[in-house]
Each structure stands twice: as C-alpha cells, then as structure tokens.
Scaffold this motif. Structure first.
Motif, PDB file in Angstrom:
ATOM      1  N   GLN A 313       0.831  -1.201   0.000  1.00 42.18           N
ATOM      2  CA  GLN A 313       0.000   0.000   0.000  1.00 42.18           C
ATOM      3  C   GLN A 313       0.868   1.253   0.000  1.00 42.18           C
ATOM      4  OE1 GLN A 313      -2.424  -0.696   3.472  1.00 42.18           O
ATOM      5  NE2 GLN A 313      -3.959  -1.885   2.336  1.00 42.18           N
ATOM      6  N   HIS A 314       1.927   1.219   0.809  1.00 41.61           N
ATOM      7  CA  HIS A 314       2.848   2.358   0.848  1.00 41.61           C
ATOM      8  C   HIS A 314       3.535   2.539  -0.498  1.00 41.61           C
ATOM      9  CE1 HIS A 314       6.571   4.367   2.898  1.00 41.61           C
ATOM     10  NE2 HIS A 314       5.735   5.263   2.399  1.00 41.61           N
ATOM     11  N   ARG A 315       3.908   1.438  -1.111  1.00 45.28           N
ATOM     12  CA  ARG A 315       4.573   1.494  -2.408  1.00 45.28           C
ATOM     13  C   ARG A 315       3.675   2.110  -3.470  1.00 45.28           C
ATOM     14  NH1 ARG A 315       6.364  -0.881  -7.085  1.00 45.28           N
ATOM     15  NH2 ARG A 315       8.557  -1.482  -7.172  1.00 45.28           N
ATOM     16  N   GLN A 316       2.412   1.735  -3.445  1.00 47.93           N
ATOM     17  CA  GLN A 316       1.463   2.261  -4.418  1.00 47.93           C
ATOM     18  C   GLN A 316       1.300   3.770  -4.261  1.00 47.93           C
ATOM     19  OE1 GLN A 316      -2.333   0.282  -4.260  1.00 47.93           O
ATOM     20  NE2 GLN A 316      -2.898   0.905  -6.325  1.00 47.93           N
ATOM     21  N   ALA A 317       1.264   4.225  -3.005  1.00 50.63           N
ATOM     22  CA  ALA A 317       1.135   5.669  -2.754  1.00 50.63           C
ATOM     23  C   ALA A 317       2.379   6.416  -3.222  1.00 50.63           C
ATOM     24  CB  ALA A 317       0.892   5.909  -1.267  1.00 50.63           C
ATOM     25  N   LEU A 318       3.554   5.850  -2.981  1.00 60.37           N
ATOM     26  CA  LEU A 318       4.799   6.483  -3.410  1.00 60.37           C
ATOM     27  C   LEU A 318       4.886   6.566  -4.934  1.00 60.37           C
ATOM     28  CD1 LEU A 318       7.234   4.659  -0.955  1.00 60.37           C
ATOM     29  CD2 LEU A 318       6.831   7.131  -1.001  1.00 60.37           C
ATOM     30  N   ALA A 320       2.694   7.048  -6.976  1.00 61.54           N
ATOM     31  CA  ALA A 320       1.814   8.087  -7.515  1.00 61.54           C
ATOM     32  C   ALA A 320       2.434   9.474  -7.450  1.00 61.54           C
ATOM     33  CB  ALA A 320       0.485   8.080  -6.751  1.00 61.54           C
ATOM     34  N   ASP A 321       3.635   9.584  -6.876  1.00 58.06           N
ATOM     35  CA  ASP A 321       4.281  10.892  -6.726  1.00 58.06           C
ATOM     36  C   ASP A 321       5.694  10.836  -7.307  1.00 58.06           C
ATOM     37  OD1 ASP A 321       5.126  13.398  -6.013  1.00 58.06           O
ATOM     38  OD2 ASP A 321       4.646  13.202  -3.872  1.00 58.06           O
TER      39      ASP A 321
END
Length: 355
Positions: A313-318, A320-321
């Motif tokens: 989940q953290h990887r997916q958020a990162l 995106a930026d």
C-alpha cells in the motif's frame, strides 16, 4: 557458488556478534554501504535476506548509504535494458520497505563521477593474479564458457571497494559468500594507507557484519532468482502471490513437517510463513499436520499477503508521486557527490597530486 573456508566464516561470525553489541551501544560510530543492481524489482528473498536488515540498522541509528549500482548492470550484459524504470522500481522497494530518505543516502553509481576516479589508484594496488583468485571472478569466468569476460566484471571487486571506501564505510552487511569481496576492500584500504599515505589512515578497513539471513527457495524448488521467474516480488498483488504459491513445488508426503535437509521445498514454504508471522516453523507445521500441501500453501499465501500488505500500500502511494522520487534521488546523489569529492581531494593530497 563461492566456497569460503569454515575458519574464516567462524571468525567473521564471532566478530559480527561483537559488532552487534557495539552497534547497540554506539550506532553513530558506524557507517554502512550496501546496495543492489537495478535489474528488476526486489523479491521476498531480497526482503528477508538484506532489505529488512538494512532498515533495522538504520532504525538503530547507523548511518546508511544505499547505492543503486547502475554501472554494474553492464558487467555481464550487452545492454542496459529498461534502466530508468528499474532504478525507479528499486527506489520504490527501498522506500516501501522502510528505508528513511531523511537520513539514508540513496544514490546511483553513474551520478557520482568522483567515486569512479578512485578506481585508478585502487587498481594499482591489486595484481591481476589477486583479481583472478577472487571467487566471484573465478565463478563468472567458469560460467562464461566461450563468452569473453568484460574488463568491468574482472575488476568488479575493486569497483566494489571504491563504493565502500568513497564514503569511508566501516560496516558492510554481507553473507558468508561475499566475505572475499570485503577482504579485497580491506586489502585496498590497507595498501593505500601504507603506500600512498605513509601509514596515515585515509581509509578505514571495513568490518563484515555477517548476515544469518534465511535461505528461501524459489517456488520451483530451486535457488530464488529473478532470471528464473520463480520469485514473489514485493510489488506483486495478492492474487499474483496466491497464483505463484499455488504452483510451488512440495513433495508427496501428506503430513507437513519442518525438515530442511530431507524436505527442502516444504521447509522453505514453512520458513517463509514463519518469517511473515513470527511463529516458529515447527509450530506452523504441527498446526497443519496431515492436512497436506494445499493447507500449507493457503497458510503461506495468507501470511505473505498479510505481511506485505502495508508495504504494498505504501509502495502504491509512493509510485503516484514521481516528483518526490526524483527529489529523493537528486538529494542522495548530491550528498554522495559532496562526500566523494572530499574523499578524492584527500586521495590527491596523499598522492601529491594537488597541482
């Protein structure tokens, strides 16, 4: 596979135990250099083998440098592949696993020219015979067959020495098979100090922090390897993970037991679940009992997906930026360049090359 003498491994293990106590007491005196070639995303073996330990050391307060070794991609390849994407994927894996860019320096080989200038004096300190005796160089030469070994691969141990010494790394987490590489680095540091610096310590002789990382097999029962396609990537989805584990090799015995010597495939799956859940593999085996391989694979799938869920989940958020990712790498490259330039200046001074 590299063979290292038992006495050397035993000595390194005793030294590592002492170092762990020193790290707990005074982590600020240590500086770690480690890293990876950007040849694809990291997998479960990387995570439990090295990545989790890097995060542990950083959280203890050890200064950490992580090199994304893009130049090393071409040691044994004819092209660089999709290098930009691979660097990005590797950076995402680092950050998602818990590497803190506020304190860790994450940089790429190719962005730090002063690091590579150390190669020239360092190469003068080792003989061709010493390079040929390096176990990895020997293994690669044997594996190459009729294919010629590149000069970059032949001098890889010295390049690795430059990676470690440019930032004066004094602690290197390694497996036992990597001990000869670190010994080459220690040799380069010692000879530089003796020959060019009149015995003054320009470079420390780094210590090995021997890893007791578990050996996990790939889902096909062979050595875990990206090139074999038998790995569970950290970025894989829950469904992809389940698919890979369903096809994992086991054996014909219905009762599940943890016996790495006689039942390596089953034991590797149990060990994977144990690492993810924190429970002993023997206990997990007892819980499954005679419910067979299907129950084992269900347990492993749930354990892996649950353990990796926050990371993914953290990887997916990162991901995106992308601007944030570029900023982290730019800052890491800038800091690595600053340190490398300072080191190169001291090297030139020691060698009377400040004109």
């Amino acid at each position: 596979m590299t063979i290292v003498a038992d006495d050397a491994v035993a000595l390194a293990a005793r030294r590592s135990a002492h170092l762990e106590r020193e790290i707990a007491e005074n982590p600020a005196r240590f500086r770690v250099l480690t890293g990876d070639r950007p040849t694809g995303p990291l997998h479960l073996g990387h995570y439990f083998g090295t990545l989790a330990n890097r995060v542990r050391l950083q959280r203890l307060g050890v200064e950490t440098f992580l090199v994304i070794a893009d130049y090393q991609v071409i040691t044994d390849r004819d092209n660089v592949g999709n290098l930009t994407d691979n660097v990005r994927e590797l950076l995402l894996d680092y950050l998602a696993a818990g590497v803190d860019p506020a304190t860790a320096k994450i940089f790429t080989h190719s962005a730090v020219p002063a690091l590579h200038q150390l190669m020239l004096p360092f190469l003068s300190l080792v003989s061709v015979a010493e390079l040929r005796r390096n176990p990895t160089v020997k293994a690669e030469a044997e594996a190459a067959g009729t294919r010629a070994m590149s000069g970059l691969l032949f001098t890889y141990p010295v390049h690795q020495a430059a990676d470690i010494l440019f930032c004066r790394g004094n602690l290197v987490p390694v497996g036992k098979d990597q001990l000869p590489h670190l010994e080459m680095t220690r040799l380069v540091a010692r000879r530089f100090n003796e020959r060019f610096a009149a015995g003054v310590e320009v470079f420390p002789e780094p210590d090995a922090l021997l890893s007791d990382a578990p050996l996990l097999l790939g889902v096909d029962g062979t050595k875990m390897s990206k090139s074999r396609g038998n790995v569970i990537d950290l970025r894989d989805t829950d469904d992809r993970t389940a698919q890979l584990i369903r096809r994992a090799k086991t054996d014909s015995q219905r009762t599940i037991s943890y016996d790495p010597d006689r039942r390596p495939e089953v034991s590797s799956l149990l060990l994977t679940a144990a690492l993810c859940t924190g429970q002993p593999p023997h206990d997990l085996a007892d819980d499954i009992g005679d419910r067979g391989a299907a129950a084992l694979k269900t347990l492993v799938t749930e354990a892996v997906n649950e353990h990796l869920r926050p990371l993914r989940q953290h990887r997916q958020a990162l991901a995106a930026d992308p601007d944030y990712l570029r900023q982290i790498l730019a800052e890491g490259n800038a800091r690595a360049n600053q340190i490398a330039e300072q080191t190169l200046h001291q090297v030139r001074a020691a060698m009377d090359m400040t004109y």
